[in-house]
Write an enzyme that holds these catalytic residues in place. Structure first.
Site: not given
Ligand code: 8X3
Length: 253
Positions: A12-14, A17, A152, A156
């Site tokens: 995801g280098a482009t 981040f 999401y 994570k």
């Molecule tokens: C990004 C941070 O708080 O928007 O991963 O989920 S948050």
């Protein structure tokens, strides 16, 4: 800085981040394998960087393309000693009961399946060389659930536990593994989460002081340049102006 990686693969280098990471490692002259989905963007970034680069164009959600691309890395670049698993993102912020199944599946494909595929392949070379560092870009959302975060947050949380479990297996290999967990960072993250709704994305960062991509690049860089006997397991980073909301209690009328 007491340790210097020589060959860095940034997925995801482009993105925001990724570019900040490239710039930070460019400063110390690392070779960089620049990954992205868009060939033109990858090539443009490679052109801009004043170090040896190798472009890798594939979609981490495409297994065959991932395997082919990673096996095409030429000998000069194949001794990757730092993998930054940065590709991924969030899609949607609706309540779970209103979310699109497609968004959920895509987040799992990018943030979980794609990340483990790249890691599985690159880790084998690191293990053979008894040298390397995998830095996963996690999120505070892996620790702190919030409304609309559902899949999401879950992806994570997966990345965090994957990181820690790998650490257990990698004992005796000299390979380091870290999960860097940013909070709010002003990037295209929200623009992409809200599928191009700029006003909604801008509102996320309005009238406050979020982190910048450069702040996270500095954190990642620090973790990767510590002496080899130091392993950052997990590191949560928030803007000073971001903190915890507390628990919500539903009340009867
Ligand atoms: C990004 C941070 O708080 O928007 O991963 O989920 S948050």
């Amino acid at each position: 800085m007491t340790y210097q990686p020589s060959t860095v693969l940034i997925t995801g280098a482009t993105g925001d981040f990724g570019k900040a990471f490239c710039r930070r490692y460019e400063e110390i002259g690392c070779q960089i394998i620049v990954h992205g989905r868009n060939k033109a963007k990858v090539e443009e970034l490679c052109e801009e960087l004043d170090v040896e680069t190798y472009p890798l164009v594939f979609d981490v959600t495409d297994k065959q393309a991932t395997l082919e691309a990673l096996s095409s890395i030429p000998p000069l670049f194949e001794k990757i000693d730092l993998l930054i698993n940065n590709a991924g993102g969030a899609l949607g912020l609706d309540k779970a009961q209103d979310a699109l199944l497609e968004d959920w599946e895509n987040m799992i494909s990018m943030n979980v399946t794609g990340l483990v595929r790249v890691t599985n392949i690159i880790l084998k070379g690191m293990a053979n060389r008894q040298k390397g560092h995998v830095i996963n870009i996690g999120s505070i959302s892996g620790n702190w659930p919030y409304p609309g975060g559902h899949v999401y947050c879950a992806t994570k949380a997966f990345v965090k536990q994957f990181t820690l479990a790998m650490r257990a297996d990698l004992q005796g290999t000299n390979i380091r593994v870290s999960n860097i967990e940013p909070g709010m960072v002003e990037t295209k993250f929200s623009f992409e989460r809200f599928k191009g709704d700029k006003d909604r994305a801008d509102a996320v960062y309005a009238n406050t002081t979020p982190l910048t991509a450069e702040d996270i690049a500095e954190t990642v860089f620090w973790a990767s340049t510590l002496p080899p006997h130091v392993n950052i397991n997990t590191l949560e980073v928030m803007p000073t102006k971001q903190t915890f909301a507390g628990l919500v209690m539903e009340r009867d009328e």
